[in-house]
Write an enzyme that holds these catalytic residues in place. Structure first.
Site, PDB file in Angstrom:
ATOM      1  N   CYS B  82       0.836  -1.210   0.000  1.00 23.99           N
ATOM      2  CA  CYS B  82       0.000   0.000   0.000  1.00 23.99           C
ATOM      3  C   CYS B  82       0.874   1.265   0.000  1.00 23.99           C
ATOM      4  O   CYS B  82       1.641   1.455  -0.929  1.00 23.99           O
ATOM      5  CB  CYS B  82      -0.998  -0.018   1.142  1.00 23.99           C
ATOM      6  SG  CYS B  82      -2.333   1.180   0.895  1.00 23.99           S
ATOM      7  N   HIS B 199      -3.863  -4.916  -0.456  1.00 24.20           N
ATOM      8  CA  HIS B 199      -3.499  -5.449   0.857  1.00 24.20           C
ATOM      9  C   HIS B 199      -3.592  -6.973   0.857  1.00 24.20           C
ATOM     10  O   HIS B 199      -4.676  -7.518   1.083  1.00 24.20           O
ATOM     11  CB  HIS B 199      -4.454  -4.899   1.923  1.00 24.20           C
ATOM     12  CG  HIS B 199      -4.260  -3.453   2.196  1.00 24.20           C
ATOM     13  ND1 HIS B 199      -3.409  -2.991   3.167  1.00 24.20           N
ATOM     14  CD2 HIS B 199      -4.794  -2.359   1.611  1.00 24.20           C
ATOM     15  CE1 HIS B 199      -3.433  -1.671   3.180  1.00 24.20           C
ATOM     16  NE2 HIS B 199      -4.252  -1.262   2.236  1.00 24.20           N
ATOM     17  N   GLU B 201      -2.750  -8.975   3.105  1.00 25.09           N
ATOM     18  CA  GLU B 201      -3.172  -9.459   4.429  1.00 25.09           C
ATOM     19  C   GLU B 201      -4.679  -9.376   4.621  1.00 25.09           C
ATOM     20  O   GLU B 201      -5.213  -9.908   5.579  1.00 25.09           O
ATOM     21  CB  GLU B 201      -2.441  -8.696   5.536  1.00 25.09           C
ATOM     22  CG  GLU B 201      -2.879  -7.256   5.752  1.00 25.09           C
ATOM     23  CD  GLU B 201      -2.286  -6.267   4.744  1.00 25.09           C
ATOM     24  OE1 GLU B 201      -1.576  -6.703   3.822  1.00 25.09           O
ATOM     25  OE2 GLU B 201      -2.556  -5.059   4.893  1.00 25.09           O
TER      26      GLU B 201
END
Lengths: 252, 219
Positions: B82, B199, B201
């Protein structure tokens, strides 16, 4: 292409997921971590947890729940309910929330939205708006779980919070919440068309066509539902397959 | 046992990145790194980022970790995420309000700029307006073969939240692209560096797969 999101909503109190009708009459719907994992496996795009606990004892529980969920579920988590200060935002983000939603406290103190967005970034600040239709055909903002009228116009307030840095608006129709009659599409479109940030439609989903209508007629960027998923009427996967069959871009 | 250092320069919340690495590499020492030594002794380095670019760059400089990070970027596997991806570039159009310069200077590890989405007046295929931030799940076209794409189908969806995106100078540095109003670069790769605008995650199965690939990547 950016897909439209499906967001199961988990109302949490005293460590359990519950579901009410028109903001009252709660039924137990299960263990939050278990439910979160199930929705993740079904392909939910995001999860929203609303802490509807009235006591501060119960409130600390949500931090542990979010910690547990965040260690096992790798999709975005939004948490709202009882957020009163920038410190509350920090605690929830530290526990594993990706976004924090504020409602009554934003109305009481609009600077909270600006301050939280300036500090943590707009991407993690959601403003939840509970809207009730007025006799004149517009919508009024209500706070405190739908108990307090504010006299404020919903579309105006949505514009104000977007300007203050809210990254997203979670818009709930109080008239439709728990009714299973579908979203208030007029309300959803009025807000979605007026602001430049994404709008999540909420309140009233009873079948899968309602989800489609929220996108196509309500112009929502995401749709939120609780009971149709909690009680096993539909899986998130079935919802997405139906939306895809109606030409809506979804992640399958 | 290898150590994966997640660079903590005091901007936001690294917990979800930490949790995801812990999940895909249970045998590794996943570390939220707050000292230069922790970065210098790690085998792999992750540079996350959220919030505004001027704050990120200022916090990174003030944290005392900048030098260790630049050293690591010379030869260790480095993953930017990001704003951590955007920071790798020369400069960003995201500036402090009231700033005199039109750009915020970044790390200069990959040639190119960071720009804001300009989508006002453009309509999405369904007739609605484009919204900024670009928020939600969107597909990533894999523009070149890379070990970090291993086992991830082309055009898989990942989770995005951002208003700015990178514009690499060299076509060769582009590893993935995504369409939002126009095509923009959503992943970059250069030598021992890989970085994503999205992202991983928060991107469920394929996001975790990308992190898992990073853990075993030998550039």
């Amino acid at each position: 292409m950016l897909t439209k999101r499906i967001i199961p909503c988990l109302d949490v109190t005293a460590g359990r997921v519950v579901k009410g009708v028109n903001f009252v009459g709660l039924r137990d719907a299960g263990d939050p971590v278990e439910i979160a994992r199930r929705y993740d496996l079904q392909g939910a795009d995001e999860l929203t947890f609303l802490d509807i606990t009235a006591t501060s004892d119960g409130r600390d529980l949500i931090l542990h729940i979010i910690e547990d969920v965040a260690s096992q579920v790798f999709i975005p988590l939004t948490v709202g309910g009882g957020v009163r200060a920038v410190g509350d935002v920090r605690r929830l983000l530290n526990a594993g929330a990706d976004k924090v939603s504020m409602n009554s406290s934003a109305v009481a103190n609009p600077d909270l939205v600006s301050d939280a967005a300036a500090y943590y970034g707009s991407q993690c600040i959601v403003v939840a708006i509970d809207a009730k239709k007025t006799d004149s055909g517009s919508w009024e903002v209500f706070t405190h779980g739908g108990r307090t009228a504010t006299g404020m116009d919903v579309v105006t307030w949505a514009g104000e919070v977007a300007k203050r840095g809210a990254g997203e608006i979670l818009l709930t129709s109080m008239n439709r919440d728990g009714s299973k009659d579908g979203f208030d599409l007029e309300l959803t479109a009025a807000v979605s068309d007026a602001v430049s940030v994404p709008v999540i439609a909420s309140g009233g989903v009873g079948n899968l066509q309602h989800l489609v209508d929220g996108i196509t007629k309500g112009h929502a960027d995401a749709v939120l539902a609780a009971s149709i998923f909690h009680y096993g009427e539909f899986t998130v996967k079935q919802a997405k397959e139906y939306m895809a069959s109606q030409g809506i871009p979804v992640r399958i | 046992m290898q150590t994966i250092a997640i660079v903590d320069y005091g901007m936001g919340n690294l917990r979800s990145v930490y949790q995801a690495f812990h999940h895909v590499a249970p045998d590794a020492n996943v570390l939220i790194a707050r000292t230069p030594e922790e970065i210098m002794t790690a085998q792999r380095v992750v540079l996350p980022g959220q919030g505004a670019m001027p704050d990120c760059m200022r916090h990174l400089k003030e944290s005392g970790l900048l030098h260790a990070l630049l050293e690591a970027a010379k030869n260790k596997p480095l993953l930017g995420v990001c704003v951590g991806e955007q920071m790798l570039f020369d400069q960003s159009a995201e500036i402090r309000s009231g700033a005199h310069s039109t750009w915020t200077k970044c790390l200069g590890l990959i040639p190119g700029d960071v720009r804001r989405f300009e989508l006002a007046g453009k309509l999405q295929p369904d007739g609605s307006a484009y919204k900024v931030p670009h928020m939600g799940w969107n597909q990533v076209r894999q523009d070149k073969k890379h070990p970090l794409w291993e086992g991830i189908p082309d055009l898989s969806s990942f989770y995005f939240v951002h208003s700015y995106y990178v514009t690499p100078q060299n076509q060769d540095d582009i590893a993935g692209s995504t369409e939002y109003g126009d095509w923009f670069t959503s992943a970059v790769a250069r030598d021992n560096i890989f970085a994503t605008q999205f992202h991983p995650e928060k991107s469920a199965e394929y996001g975790l797969k990308l992190y898992k690939n990073f853990v075993s990547w030998q550039p």
